[in-house]
Scaffold this active site. Structure first.
Site, PDB file in Angstrom:
ATOM      1  N   HIS A 118      32.805  15.232 -15.682  1.00  0.00           N
ATOM      2  CA  HIS A 118      33.519  14.144 -16.873  1.00  0.00           C
ATOM      3  C   HIS A 118      33.917  12.890 -15.871  1.00  0.00           C
ATOM      4  O   HIS A 118      33.779  11.795 -16.532  1.00  0.00           O
ATOM      5  CB  HIS A 118      34.425  14.860 -17.428  1.00  0.00           C
ATOM      6  CG  HIS A 118      33.915  15.804 -18.469  1.00  0.00           C
ATOM      7  ND1 HIS A 118      34.760  16.654 -18.995  1.00  0.00           N
ATOM      8  CD2 HIS A 118      32.676  16.153 -18.764  1.00  0.00           C
ATOM      9  CE1 HIS A 118      34.143  17.531 -19.800  1.00  0.00           C
ATOM     10  NE2 HIS A 118      32.906  17.197 -19.684  1.00  0.00           N
ATOM     11  N   GLU A 162       3.043  13.082 -17.504  1.00  0.00           N
ATOM     12  CA  GLU A 162       3.753  13.729 -16.552  1.00  0.00           C
ATOM     13  C   GLU A 162       2.954  15.016 -15.954  1.00  0.00           C
ATOM     14  O   GLU A 162       3.299  15.455 -14.693  1.00  0.00           O
ATOM     15  CB  GLU A 162       5.162  14.418 -17.014  1.00  0.00           C
ATOM     16  CG  GLU A 162       5.891  13.158 -17.359  1.00  0.00           C
ATOM     17  CD  GLU A 162       7.463  13.450 -18.029  1.00  0.00           C
ATOM     18  OE1 GLU A 162       8.202  13.236 -17.522  1.00  0.00           O
ATOM     19  OE2 GLU A 162       7.198  14.032 -19.136  1.00  0.00           O
ATOM     20  N   CYS A 210       7.390   4.682 -16.242  1.00  0.00           N
ATOM     21  CA  CYS A 210       8.928   4.868 -16.233  1.00  0.00           C
ATOM     22  C   CYS A 210       9.641   5.464 -15.182  1.00  0.00           C
ATOM     23  O   CYS A 210      10.765   5.704 -15.412  1.00  0.00           O
ATOM     24  CB  CYS A 210       9.505   5.010 -17.707  1.00  0.00           C
ATOM     25  SG  CYS A 210       8.790   6.579 -18.205  1.00  0.00           S
TER      26      CYS A 210
HETATM   27  C1  PEP Z   1       9.409  11.017 -14.773  1.00  0.00           C
HETATM   28  O1  PEP Z   1       9.192  12.284 -14.634  1.00  0.00           O
HETATM   29  O2  PEP Z   1       9.096  10.156 -13.972  1.00  0.00           O
HETATM   30  C2  PEP Z   1      10.353  10.854 -15.976  1.00  0.00           C
HETATM   31  C3  PEP Z   1      10.637   9.496 -16.200  1.00  0.00           C
HETATM   32  O3  PEP Z   1      10.951  11.530 -16.420  1.00  0.00           O
HETATM   33  P1  PEP Z   1      12.343  12.322 -15.786  1.00  0.00           P
HETATM   34  O4  PEP Z   1      12.690  11.521 -14.742  1.00  0.00           O
HETATM   35  O5  PEP Z   1      13.545  12.393 -16.899  1.00  0.00           O
HETATM   36  O6  PEP Z   1      11.927  13.805 -15.562  1.00  0.00           O
HETATM   37 MG    MG Z   2       9.936  13.730 -16.271  1.00  0.00          MG
END
Ligand code: PEP
Ligand code: MG
Length: 755
Positions: free
Chosen positions: A369, A611, A682
């Site tokens: 927290h 992924e 991303c």
């Molecule tokens: C990733 O796997 O690149 C992604 C953006 O998701 P996370 O990092 O939340 O697993």
């Molecule tokens: Mg991921």
């Protein structure tokens, strides 16, 4: 109980002890009387007091029942024997058959071989161990709860006697080894990134209880009730304060406020007061008991509750001892680095944030927290910095290096200067990046790139405006779920997602549905005991197996959007069939909303995260099902190389800037272009200038990154002739195997590209 009625056992002992403490005599004489009283009242053949001496040794200081010659001769190490065990764990122990216990250590000089049962409690003041109080019996006696509580009450009285310093000099237990003089470096974990330098303020809020035995139980119960009411009012006032703003840190404080209403805890405290303690001693006892009970539980959720509880205890103790705060504003420098064992969320907010530079915690976790509040305040935090409180003195110069998870204590003058230079360079960079905010993300040869941010907390949303991002390319919905104490219902999800969309000011936000499992654990959801959770029951797999949970989330996103356009994407899709199923659930919700006459978003764009490598060979079919594809390179690279992304031993072993990864991604770029499906990246790659540059080189045009990467990536791309660079990367991919990082780095240097 009314005054004048016969006293219960525990209260008789306390009253007799109070008389002993009030009478003249040396501290040693008092100890001798205490062991006699306790042995008599508890019908124990033995009562002994061991006190802590230098070198982590427990020395027998007084005994009734053991050989008197053993006094000041028998010594045990902390951790040795049952007494040492009580000391090491700071936890009471009651054993009907002590010699059968694995910790039992027989000392012939004491003559204790004839005693079978034993109960011991720590003598402690605040968090400091001062000794152990123990009783023994010949029979196999089961000491009950009430007897242990009586011993704990006696131990509190003894702690005050020992703290007087007559028995063991206070200097004897001070740590040595050059503390306060030499520079030191302590490693910990990163809780909040960033670097800060300033002067230490030791946060030692433990209010020491000195009035232990009550004169009048009714008065004490009333004092407790009044203090509790006042603390509740304080917290309500804090919650109502404008400056707190909105976001998860408010929610954290709300959860904490609820804790002050916990019936079990209030009852335990009332019982302790009924046994003859003052209100403050009762509050302390209830806390010590809870901490002892939870001491071996490492579950982060329980630890978090415990640190909330420590803060609540402290607030009450402050009230009961007539003080307003442990923080004296006059003693806080304007470059304060707060050093604490742990800190509650409200405690951090007690500090004047204009003076607060950084935070060092002996405990703490990134999802704790206090971490959430610190992130909101933008202060670097290093956690699990062992013995920081013992190693740092008030006023010491300290560097909190959240980026490298280290704390520099009393660094040499040259180091301080270097850090000051780094901080000023960072500051001018920050200003430079801020100045880029309104300039286009366009390369030298006129290629426009869409830059977005990744977010997970409401407070991340402020960065949409501060960076000038085109939107949120990845909103990790599981993060707000992780800081709550229970699964949020549809209404609270609607509230949250509406705030997210409001703060995005019309720019697109890609909501990724719950990605729990793997390393992301919901405290109320539990773990599933999987051998390989990263490849286990996680993300969309849970969503499709528990469709009502996923549907509730989709319903909340649609309701929050109202008529606004919305982007929704599904994590860890491994098979086109999964995407079709997920889409079907979304269609059901859209239908459902329409039938209920709910306003419908003008557009619902549906996406998949890439992924799992299996998708690479299903792209044409997948792309027919979706409007956009987002590459989660963190997971994609971990699965391509079969290398756990969180395993530090493997960090750097496989470089994503390799022909293997880049050829795969180039194929994705081409397939998406043919199918006319939007593509973005991303994962962390998108936020690192050299990796972002390479992604642009193979044709990616939308990058979504953590806000910290935004300025550096934008500044980099504005200095690139992308056409030329793309030709260079093309050649590299055909020619080279192994890593390409060094070549790209050299290219950037030669062409004045800032990485
Ligand atoms: C990733 O796997 O690149 C992604 C953006 O998701 P996370 O990092 O939340 O697993
Ligand atoms: Mg991921």
């Amino acid at each position: 109980m009314e005054r004048g009625t016969p006293l219960a056992g525990p209260r008789t002992i306390l009253r007799r002890l109070r008389d002993v403490m009030a009478r003249a005599g040396s501290a040693q004489e008092r100890l001798d009387q205490v062991v006699r009283i306790v042995a008599g009242e508890m019908v124990a053949e033995v009562c002994s007091i061991y006190l802590r001496r230098a070198g982590d040794v427990l020395e027998l200081f007084a005994t009734q029942g053991l050989n008197p010659d053993a006094v000041h001769n028998t010594r045990l190490r902390i951790g040795e024997g049952i007494v040492g065990d009580v000391a090491a764990n700071m936890r009471p122990l009651a054993l009907a058959d002590a010699p059968a216990h694995p910790s039992f250590a027989y000392r012939p000089e004491t003559g204790e071989d004839i005693y079978h049962s034993m109960a011991g409690v720590p003598i402690q003041r605040g968090e400091k161990l001062l000794g152990v109080l123990a009783v023994q019996n010949r029979t196999l006696r089961q000491y009950d709860e009430e007897e242990l509580e009586t011993l704990e009450n006696v131990a509190m009285v003894l702690a005050e006697l020992v703290a007087g310093g007559e028995l063991v000099g206070p200097d004897e237990l001070k740590p040595v080894d050059g503390i306060g003089v030499l520079p030191l470096r302590v490693e910990g974990i990163q809780i909040v990134a960033g670097v800060a330098m300033g002067r230490a303020v030791l946060h030692r809020p433990r209010v020491l209880v000195t009035r232990i035995v009550a004169e009048d139980a009714v008065v004490e119960q009333k004092r407790f009730a009044e203090a509790l009411a006042a603390v509740r009012v304080d917290l309500d006032r804090m919650l109502a304060s404008e400056t707190l703003g909105h976001g998860e840190h408010r929610e954290v404080l709300e959860t904490f406020r609820l804790f002050a209403d916990d019936r079990g805890w209030v009852e335990r405290t009332r019982d302790a007061i009924a046994s003859g303690l003052t209100a403050e001693a009762g509050v302390q006892r209830a806390f010590d008991e809870t901490r002892a009970r939870f001491s071996e539980i490492s579950d982060p959720y329980i630890r978090e509750r415990l640190s909330d509880f420590a803060e609540l205890t402290n607030r009450l103790l402050l009230r009961l001892t007539g003080r307003s705060s442990t923080i004296d504003p006059a003693s806080i420098p304007d470059d304060a680095i707060v050093v604490a064992r742990d800190l509650g969320p409200a405690e951090l907010l007690d500090y004047d944030r204009t003076r607060l530079r950084g935070l060092v915690l002996e405990e703490g976790s990134p999802l704790g927290h206090v971490a959430i509040v610190a992130r909101a305040l933008d202060i670097p935090v290093v956690g699990q910095a062992r013995d920081a409180l013992a190693k740092i003195e008030n006023g010491d110069p300290v560097v909190v290096d959240g980026d490298h998870a280290q704390v520099l204590i009393r660094p040499a003058e040259e180091i301080q200067q270097r850090v000051a230079e780094t901080l000023s360079v960072r500051e001018s960079r920050r200003r430079e990046y801020a100045a880029l905010r309104d300039l286009p993300a366009r390369t030298l040869d006129g290629v426009d790139v869409s830059l977005r941010i990744n977010a997970g907390l409401l407070l991340d949303m402020q960065h949409v405006a501060s960076t000038g991002a085109d939107g949120v390319g990845l909103y990790r919905t599981e993060i707000p779920f992780m800081v709550r104490s229970e699964f949020p219902d549809v209404d609270s999800q609607v509230w949250l997602y509406s705030r997210v969309l409001d703060q995005a000011e019309g720019k697109p936000v890609a909501f990724r549905t719950l990605d729990v499992g793997g390393d992301k654990v919901l405290p109320y959801f539990g773990t599933f005991g999987e051998e390989n959770p990263a490849m286990g029951w996680r993300a969309i797999r849970i969503g499709l197996d528990r469709p009502s949970m996923l549907r509730r989330q989709l319903r909340a996103i649609l309701r929050a959007a109202g008529e606004r356009p919305v982007w929704i994407m599904f994590p860890m899709i491994a098979d086109v069939g999964e995407m079709r199923q997920a889409r079907r659930l979304l269609d059901l919700e859209i239908d459902h909303a329409r039938r209920r006459g709910q306003p419908a978003p003008v557009r619902v764009a549906v996406g998949a995260m890439l992924e799992v490598p299996s998708l690479l060979w299903q792209l044409p079919a997948l792309l027919r099902e979706i409007d956009f594809l987002s590459v989660g390179s963190n997971d994609l690279v971990q699965f391509m190389y079969a290398a756990d992304r969180g395993n530090s031993r493997l960090a750097g072993r496989y470089d994503p800037l390799s022909p293997a990864v880049l050829r795969a991604l180039r194929m994705v770029v081409e397939t998406c272009a043919t199918a006319n499906v939007d593509l973005s990246v991303c994962g962390e790659m998108a936020g690192k200038p050299i990796e972002a540059l390479t992604l642009l080189g193979i044709g990616v045009r939308t990058l979504s990154m953590s806000p910290a990467g935004f300025g550096p990536v934008k500044s980099m791309l504005r200095g690139v002739d992308l056409g030329r660079f793309a030709g260079y990367v093309e050649g590299l991919l055909e020619r080279k195997d192994g890593g390409l990082r060094a070549d790209i780095d050299l290219y950037a240097r030669d062409h004045g590209i800032r990485l």
